[in-house]
Structure formats: structure tokens, C-alpha cells
Write a protein that holds these residues in place. Structure first.
Motif, PDB file in Angstrom:
ATOM      1  N   SER A   1       6.090   3.637 -13.098  1.00 49.99           N
ATOM      2  CA  SER A   1       5.803   4.626 -12.052  1.00 49.99           C
ATOM      3  C   SER A   1       6.626   4.338 -10.799  1.00 49.99           C
ATOM      4  CB  SER A   1       4.313   4.609 -11.713  1.00 49.99           C
ATOM      5  OG  SER A   1       3.533   4.927 -12.842  1.00 49.99           O
TER       6      SER A   1
ATOM      7  N   ASP B   1       2.518   6.638  -1.583  1.00 48.29           N
ATOM      8  CA  ASP B   1       1.649   5.548  -2.050  1.00 48.29           C
ATOM      9  C   ASP B   1       2.432   4.647  -3.004  1.00 48.29           C
ATOM     10  OD1 ASP B   1      -0.451   6.593  -0.616  1.00 48.29           O
ATOM     11  OD2 ASP B   1      -1.295   7.685  -2.335  1.00 48.29           O
ATOM     12  N   THR B   2       2.227   3.356  -2.869  1.00 47.22           N
ATOM     13  CA  THR B   2       2.908   2.413  -3.757  1.00 47.22           C
ATOM     14  C   THR B   2       2.332   2.515  -5.163  1.00 47.22           C
ATOM     15  OG1 THR B   2       3.236   0.891  -1.907  1.00 47.22           O
ATOM     16  CG2 THR B   2       3.507   0.000  -4.119  1.00 47.22           C
ATOM     17  N   PRO B   3       3.190   2.757  -6.161  1.00 42.74           N
ATOM     18  CA  PRO B   3       2.698   2.869  -7.543  1.00 42.74           C
ATOM     19  C   PRO B   3       2.045   1.579  -8.029  1.00 42.74           C
ATOM     20  CG  PRO B   3       4.909   3.799  -7.336  1.00 42.74           C
ATOM     21  CD  PRO B   3       4.624   3.079  -6.045  1.00 42.74           C
ATOM     22  N   LYS B   4       1.239   1.738  -9.068  1.00 41.68           N
ATOM     23  CA  LYS B   4       0.474   0.605  -9.607  1.00 41.68           C
ATOM     24  C   LYS B   4       1.199  -0.135 -10.716  1.00 41.68           C
ATOM     25  CE  LYS B   4      -3.058   1.623  -6.977  1.00 41.68           C
ATOM     26  NZ  LYS B   4      -3.350   0.794  -5.790  1.00 41.68           N
ATOM     27  N   ASP B   5       2.290   0.438 -11.218  1.00 40.64           N
ATOM     28  CA  ASP B   5       2.994  -0.208 -12.328  1.00 40.64           C
ATOM     29  C   ASP B   5       4.488   0.020 -12.174  1.00 40.64           C
ATOM     30  OD1 ASP B   5       3.825   2.222 -14.200  1.00 40.64           O
ATOM     31  OD2 ASP B   5       1.768   2.586 -13.536  1.00 40.64           O
TER      32      ASP B   5
ATOM     33  N   THR C   1       0.820  -1.211   0.000  1.00 42.85           N
ATOM     34  CA  THR C   1       0.000   0.000   0.000  1.00 42.85           C
ATOM     35  C   THR C   1       0.853   1.260   0.000  1.00 42.85           C
ATOM     36  OG1 THR C   1      -1.721  -1.172   1.232  1.00 42.85           O
ATOM     37  CG2 THR C   1      -1.858   1.223   1.193  1.00 42.85           C
ATOM     38  N   THR C   2       1.900   1.263   0.815  1.00 40.31           N
ATOM     39  CA  THR C   2       2.793   2.420   0.895  1.00 40.31           C
ATOM     40  C   THR C   2       4.245   1.968   0.832  1.00 40.31           C
ATOM     41  OG1 THR C   2       2.863   2.390   3.322  1.00 40.31           O
ATOM     42  CG2 THR C   2       1.170   3.771   2.278  1.00 40.31           C
TER      43      THR C   2
ATOM     44  N   LEU D   1       2.678  -6.920  -5.263  1.00 41.00           N
ATOM     45  CA  LEU D   1       3.265  -6.132  -6.352  1.00 41.00           C
ATOM     46  C   LEU D   1       3.898  -7.071  -7.388  1.00 41.00           C
ATOM     47  CD1 LEU D   1       5.028  -3.425  -4.161  1.00 41.00           C
ATOM     48  CD2 LEU D   1       2.749  -3.321  -5.187  1.00 41.00           C
TER      49      LEU D   1
ATOM     50  N   TYR E   1       4.691  -6.775 -10.325  1.00 43.56           N
ATOM     51  CA  TYR E   1       5.628  -6.185 -11.282  1.00 43.56           C
ATOM     52  C   TYR E   1       7.074  -6.122 -10.797  1.00 43.56           C
ATOM     53  CZ  TYR E   1       4.726  -1.780  -8.670  1.00 43.56           C
ATOM     54  OH  TYR E   1       4.585  -0.816  -7.694  1.00 43.56           O
TER      55      TYR E   1
END
Length: 285
Positions: A37, A30-34, A11-12, A79, A81
């Protein structure tokens, strides 16, 4: 050596500077989605650390099965990725700095060894008690990764034909209680209900404590660490140590020549992973 310390979460992402033997400027994003990023956010933070403290390296705590020989994060996490490619080499190229990676539970254990409940020890076992049961093993002040990176994966231990994570997790215990009572208790509320005389809550709490005590006893008499440190949210419960020690004392009495494990609660709490990431970097460099 001044460092950028990073603790990657689902999450972070927590970040801090390591300067003059202390963590400073602790903050979170905030933890990036990709992946792209993710690279952009971390590169920006590292560049700021270069300017602010002349950072000479980046120490990272990460989810997953980190292979320090290859710089690849195996396993799975929230995550996907970050897994299954040479991410350490890619980060070093982008940061133009040396980078170290270590699993988050291992980092927490190294943090407790360096500046928490494990100070002065050469060997500790570290339990992370949360949604499941994770952990780490330290021998001669170094993480014992194991032949397949399964060192410290205590949650896979089988007790009474079930995995420890299913038996000793407060989340799993509360789930069993809720299924039996049609309530919606958390693990914390389960302990409170047991204290108030709720028979079903007592039964589920005792099952959890017994399973955890058996695992601790077995680790003590196979690995034989100087201390066994308990982390995770439940470590904030002042009842945990007295209750566990009481159950352990009964088990120890049943086994000739058995020893009583030396239990301790983690001290560093939210800083443990960051401090351990730094300790890991210092060990490698």
C-alpha cells in the motif's frame, strides 16, 4: 530541477512539489499499514507530480538510520516494513526517477541550513527536542553521518549517569513530575506550573534545562559549530531560549576560556523536513 518532496511519518506522509525554488501543493496522506500500500500511495503521488510539474526526481525524508551508500534504512521506526532492504533501488524502479533518502532529523537540519536559522553557516548542530532527544550535525554544509550513522544522536549522551533523552525531554520531565504529584501534566503544562511557583515543577524544569545546557556546552566545545539550532515542539515556547541562555551563562563562567554557544530556534517548523529532503537531493545531484 522540479522535484517531488516526501516526508514519511508514522501517522501521516507529507508531500509537496518543489518548483522554481519553492515548496508548493503541500498536502498529507495517512501512512499506509503495509509495504505494498505504501508503494501504491507514493507511486500515485509521484506520477501526479510528473504530470503537474514534470518532476525529475524524488526527495525523501525518512525515519530510521538511512545509509546513503546502500539505500537501506536501518534501525527501527513506527514503520517496520521500510527497514533493512534496498528500498531506494526499489522506489527508483517503481518511480522511474532518481530517488534520495535521508533521515528526518538530518533533513530538518539541512532545511534550517538552506532556508532557516542556519542560513549562511558552514556548521550547525541541530537538536530535536520531543519524546526523546534527537539531532543532526552539519560540517562544511554537509551532514556528518559518523562511522556508524550515529552522528547527531545526542539523546545517547550520558549526563549524571543517565541518558540525555531521559533527562532533557519535556515528555520525560512531565512524567517525573506526574509520578511525584499524581497529576497528568504535559511538558507545556510543566513549564506553566513552574512559572506559577510550583516548587516540584520548577525542580523538574530546572533539571531538564541543566541537562540540555550541559549537552549543548559539550557539543559546542567538541564540535564547535557556528550555531546550535533547537527544534521540536518545545521550540514554540518563547521562554526556552532565555532560560537556556541563563543556565549556559552560569556553566560558561565556571570554565576558563569557554565560549557562549550561539543558540537559535528553528524557523521552518513543519516544512523543515520537506525543505531538507530537497536540499539533500540537490547536494547529491
Amino acid at each position: 530541477m522540479n522535484l517531488m518532496a516526501i516526508d514519511i511519518g508514522g501517522t501521516t506522509i507529507k508531500l509537496a512539489y518543489w518548483k522554481n525554488g519553492q515548496l508548493t501543493n503541500e498536502h498529507a496522506v495517512d501512512t499506509p499499514k503495509d509495504l505494498e500500500s505504501f508503494y501504491q500511495v507514493l507511486t500515485k503521488e509521484v506520477n501526479q507530480a510528473k504530470t503537474a510539474i514534470n518532476a525529475k526526481g524524488v526527495a525523501i525524508s525518512s525515519p530510521g538510520a538511512v545509509d546513503q551508500k546502500t539505500g537501506i534504512i536501518g534501525g527501527t521506526s513506527a514503520l517496520p516494513y521500510i527497514h533493512n532492504f534496498k528500498i531506494q533501488a526499489e522506489l527508483e524502479k517503481r518511480f522511474s526517477l532518481p530517488v534520495t533518502l535521508e533521515n528526518d532529523a538530518n533533513c530538518a537540519a539541512l532545511g534550517e541550513l538552506a532556508a532557516g536559522s542556519g542560513q549562511g553557516c558552514n556548521s550547525i548542530a541541530f537538536f530535536v527536542i520531543g519524546t526523546g532527544i534527537g539531532g543532526a550535525m552539519i560540517m562544511n554544509q554537509r551532514i556528518w553521518h559518523g562511522a556508524h550513522l550515529y552522528g547527531g544522536e545526542f539523546g545517547y549522551m550520558m549526563i549524571d549517569n543517565d541518558q540525555l533523552s531521559s533527562l532533557a525531554s519535556p515528555v520525560a520531565s512531565a512524567k517525573r513530575y506526574n509520578e511525584r504529584t499524581v497529576k497528568n501534566f504535559t511538558g507545556k503544562e510543566l513549564f506553566e506550573a513552574a512559572d506559577q511557583g510550583d516548587a516540584i515543577a520548577e525542580e523538574e524544569r530546572d533539571k531538564m534545562l541543566h541537562s540540555l545546557a550541559v549537552a549543548i556546552f559539550n557539543i559546542q566545545h567538541s564540535f564547535d559549530p557556528e550555531k546550535i539550532v533547537l527544534g521540536g515542539g518545545i521550540s514554540n515556547n518563547p521562554e526556552l531560549l532565555p532560560l537556556l541562555n541563563s543556565v549556559l551563562a552560569k556553566i560558561v563562567k565556571k570554565v576558563p576560556a569557554a565560549i557562549m554557544p550561539d543558540l537559535a530556534l528553528c524557523q521552518l517548523k513543519s516544512e523543515a523536513n520537506l525543505r531538507g529532503a530537497v536540499a539533500n537531493f540537490e547536494q547529491q545531484h
